[in-house]
Write a protein that holds these residues in place. Structure first.
Motif, PDB file in Angstrom:
ATOM      1  N   TYR A   1     -14.383 -33.980  36.978  1.00 50.37           N
ATOM      2  CA  TYR A   1     -15.463 -34.251  36.451  1.00 50.37           C
ATOM      3  C   TYR A   1     -16.479 -33.899  37.990  1.00 50.37           C
ATOM      4  O   TYR A   1     -17.681 -33.351  37.791  1.00 50.37           O
ATOM      5  N   ILE A   2     -16.013 -33.912  38.667  1.00 46.92           N
ATOM      6  CA  ILE A   2     -16.849 -33.724  39.957  1.00 46.92           C
ATOM      7  C   ILE A   2     -17.160 -31.843  40.341  1.00 46.92           C
ATOM      8  O   ILE A   2     -18.225 -31.368  40.592  1.00 46.92           O
ATOM      9  N   THR A   3     -15.914 -31.936  40.371  1.00 46.46           N
ATOM     10  CA  THR A   3     -15.784 -30.105  39.872  1.00 46.46           C
ATOM     11  C   THR A   3     -17.255 -29.478  39.063  1.00 46.46           C
ATOM     12  O   THR A   3     -17.790 -28.126  39.184  1.00 46.46           O
ATOM     13  N   ALA A   4     -16.570 -30.625  37.573  1.00 47.03           N
ATOM     14  CA  ALA A   4     -17.817 -29.503  36.812  1.00 47.03           C
ATOM     15  C   ALA A   4     -19.811 -29.800  37.117  1.00 47.03           C
ATOM     16  O   ALA A   4     -20.552 -29.615  36.976  1.00 47.03           O
ATOM     17  N   LEU A   5     -19.556 -31.376  37.925  1.00 46.60           N
ATOM     18  CA  LEU A   5     -20.835 -31.298  38.088  1.00 46.60           C
ATOM     19  C   LEU A   5     -21.494 -30.292  39.604  1.00 46.60           C
ATOM     20  O   LEU A   5     -23.031 -30.406  39.116  1.00 46.60           O
ATOM     21  N   TRP A   6     -20.637 -30.433  40.247  1.00 53.75           N
ATOM     22  CA  TRP A   6     -20.759 -29.082  42.027  1.00 53.75           C
ATOM     23  C   TRP A   6     -21.298 -28.222  40.522  1.00 53.75           C
ATOM     24  O   TRP A   6     -22.116 -27.074  41.180  1.00 53.75           O
TER      25      TRP A   6
ATOM     26  N   LYS B   1     -22.280 -35.411  27.679  1.00 56.69           N
ATOM     27  CA  LYS B   1     -21.699 -33.955  27.536  1.00 56.69           C
ATOM     28  C   LYS B   1     -20.698 -33.934  27.652  1.00 56.69           C
ATOM     29  O   LYS B   1     -20.419 -32.727  28.395  1.00 56.69           O
ATOM     30  N   ILE B   2     -19.915 -34.750  28.833  1.00 61.12           N
ATOM     31  CA  ILE B   2     -18.826 -34.764  29.880  1.00 61.12           C
ATOM     32  C   ILE B   2     -17.684 -33.580  28.988  1.00 61.12           C
ATOM     33  O   ILE B   2     -17.223 -33.217  29.858  1.00 61.12           O
ATOM     34  N   ARG B   3     -17.660 -34.583  28.537  1.00 62.73           N
ATOM     35  CA  ARG B   3     -15.868 -34.486  27.794  1.00 62.73           C
ATOM     36  C   ARG B   3     -16.775 -32.648  26.805  1.00 62.73           C
ATOM     37  O   ARG B   3     -15.214 -31.759  27.179  1.00 62.73           O
ATOM     38  N   VAL B   4     -17.682 -31.772  26.606  1.00 59.47           N
ATOM     39  CA  VAL B   4     -17.403 -30.532  26.636  1.00 59.47           C
ATOM     40  C   VAL B   4     -16.869 -29.772  27.650  1.00 59.47           C
ATOM     41  O   VAL B   4     -17.077 -28.245  28.019  1.00 59.47           O
ATOM     42  N   ALA B   5     -18.245 -30.282  28.891  1.00 63.69           N
ATOM     43  CA  ALA B   5     -18.346 -29.966  30.023  1.00 63.69           C
ATOM     44  C   ALA B   5     -16.855 -30.127  30.422  1.00 63.69           C
ATOM     45  O   ALA B   5     -16.110 -27.747  30.867  1.00 63.69           O
ATOM     46  N   VAL B   6     -15.898 -30.844  30.436  1.00 69.40           N
ATOM     47  CA  VAL B   6     -14.669 -30.815  31.182  1.00 69.40           C
ATOM     48  C   VAL B   6     -14.081 -29.794  30.535  1.00 69.40           C
ATOM     49  O   VAL B   6     -12.851 -28.817  30.650  1.00 69.40           O
ATOM     50  N   GLY B   7     -14.252 -29.956  28.402  1.00 69.06           N
ATOM     51  CA  GLY B   7     -12.754 -29.001  28.160  1.00 69.06           C
ATOM     52  C   GLY B   7     -13.592 -27.479  28.456  1.00 69.06           C
ATOM     53  O   GLY B   7     -12.786 -26.467  29.029  1.00 69.06           O
ATOM     54  N   ALA B   8     -14.688 -27.181  28.768  1.00 71.72           N
ATOM     55  CA  ALA B   8     -15.278 -25.831  28.827  1.00 71.72           C
ATOM     56  C   ALA B   8     -14.770 -25.132  30.604  1.00 71.72           C
ATOM     57  O   ALA B   8     -13.828 -23.976  30.555  1.00 71.72           O
ATOM     58  N   LEU B   9     -14.840 -26.222  30.639  1.00 66.80           N
ATOM     59  CA  LEU B   9     -15.014 -25.881  32.408  1.00 66.80           C
ATOM     60  C   LEU B   9     -13.189 -25.797  32.741  1.00 66.80           C
ATOM     61  O   LEU B   9     -12.623 -24.587  33.567  1.00 66.80           O
ATOM     62  N   VAL B  10     -12.413 -25.940  32.495  1.00 58.54           N
ATOM     63  CA  VAL B  10     -10.944 -26.032  32.448  1.00 58.54           C
ATOM     64  C   VAL B  10     -10.976 -24.461  31.910  1.00 58.54           C
ATOM     65  O   VAL B  10      -9.477 -24.593  31.822  1.00 58.54           O
ATOM     66  N   ILE B  11     -11.251 -24.289  30.039  1.00 56.56           N
ATOM     67  CA  ILE B  11     -10.740 -23.116  29.596  1.00 56.56           C
ATOM     68  C   ILE B  11     -11.382 -21.938  30.919  1.00 56.56           C
ATOM     69  O   ILE B  11     -10.821 -20.869  30.617  1.00 56.56           O
TER      70      ILE B  11
ATOM     71  N   LYS C   1     -28.248 -34.411  41.631  1.00 59.13           N
ATOM     72  CA  LYS C   1     -28.741 -35.820  40.081  1.00 59.13           C
ATOM     73  C   LYS C   1     -29.354 -35.305  38.992  1.00 59.13           C
ATOM     74  O   LYS C   1     -28.782 -35.062  37.746  1.00 59.13           O
ATOM     75  N   LYS C   2     -29.937 -34.033  39.069  1.00 58.80           N
ATOM     76  CA  LYS C   2     -30.324 -32.891  37.623  1.00 58.80           C
ATOM     77  C   LYS C   2     -28.999 -33.222  36.948  1.00 58.80           C
ATOM     78  O   LYS C   2     -29.078 -33.457  35.847  1.00 58.80           O
ATOM     79  N   SER C   3     -27.833 -31.983  37.904  1.00 56.06           N
ATOM     80  CA  SER C   3     -26.569 -32.053  36.749  1.00 56.06           C
ATOM     81  C   SER C   3     -26.288 -34.232  36.071  1.00 56.06           C
ATOM     82  O   SER C   3     -25.740 -33.596  35.603  1.00 56.06           O
ATOM     83  N   TYR C   4     -26.082 -34.494  37.764  1.00 52.99           N
ATOM     84  CA  TYR C   4     -25.410 -35.515  36.431  1.00 52.99           C
ATOM     85  C   TYR C   4     -26.298 -36.035  35.371  1.00 52.99           C
ATOM     86  O   TYR C   4     -26.030 -36.521  34.360  1.00 52.99           O
ATOM     87  N   GLU C   5     -27.731 -35.981  35.615  1.00 55.12           N
ATOM     88  CA  GLU C   5     -28.590 -36.792  34.295  1.00 55.12           C
ATOM     89  C   GLU C   5     -28.044 -35.471  32.974  1.00 55.12           C
ATOM     90  O   GLU C   5     -28.184 -35.950  32.134  1.00 55.12           O
ATOM     91  N   LEU C   6     -28.002 -34.133  33.542  1.00 54.97           N
ATOM     92  CA  LEU C   6     -27.872 -33.370  31.881  1.00 54.97           C
ATOM     93  C   LEU C   6     -26.021 -33.495  31.562  1.00 54.97           C
ATOM     94  O   LEU C   6     -25.707 -33.083  30.399  1.00 54.97           O
ATOM     95  N   LEU C   7     -25.041 -33.768  31.927  1.00 55.53           N
ATOM     96  CA  LEU C   7     -23.792 -34.137  32.086  1.00 55.53           C
ATOM     97  C   LEU C   7     -23.568 -35.364  31.315  1.00 55.53           C
ATOM     98  O   LEU C   7     -22.929 -35.455  30.326  1.00 55.53           O
ATOM     99  N   LYS C   8     -24.639 -36.120  31.095  1.00 50.03           N
ATOM    100  CA  LYS C   8     -24.490 -38.019  30.676  1.00 50.03           C
ATOM    101  C   LYS C   8     -24.769 -37.448  29.184  1.00 50.03           C
ATOM    102  O   LYS C   8     -25.495 -36.401  28.305  1.00 50.03           O
TER     103      LYS C   8
END
Length: 110
Positions: free
Chosen positions: A13-18, A46-56, A37-44
């Motif tokens: 999560y922190i890696t995706a946020l960073w 959509k974290i599942r999609v962001a984590v799946g994309a980041l891992v891939i 803070k802006k990236s935190y707002e954008l991830l709300k």
């Protein structure tokens, strides 16, 4: 085991946020904690999609880096220690065995 899974989830999560904050700081006139803070707002939401994309993306990136390493070694005529690679990966190290198939590549026309 629970602590390990919790650590992994928080780390991803922190890696995706960073990473998203890095993009925000390049594309918008904000940086630092404001970008975080802006990236935190954008991830709300959509974290599942962001984590799946980041891992891939990370796994594909590691694969590309490995292939590039072997291509560069080959280009410079450096040998590849297949025994060490086998021990590291724990894979099969044997002779090439041709497939038993009646399909011949010469017969295929594009």
């Amino acid at each position: 085991m629970v602590i390990g899974v919790l650590y992994l989830v928080v780390h991803v999560y922190i890696t995706a946020l960073w990473h998203l904050a890095s993009v925000v700081s390049v594309l918008e006139p904000v940086y630092g904690l404001v970008a975080m803070k802006k990236s935190y707002e954008l991830l709300k939401g959509k974290i599942r999609v962001a984590v799946g994309a980041l891992v891939i993306v990370n796994l594909v990136g590691l694969l590309v880096q490995s292939v590039l390493y072997y291509v560069c070694k080959s280009y410079h005529h450096q040998g590849i220690d297949k025994t060490a690679l086998h021990e590291h990966l724990g894979g099969y190290l044997g002779e090439y065995v041709p497939l038993k198939s009646s399909l011949q590549m010469e017969n295929l026309e594009a």
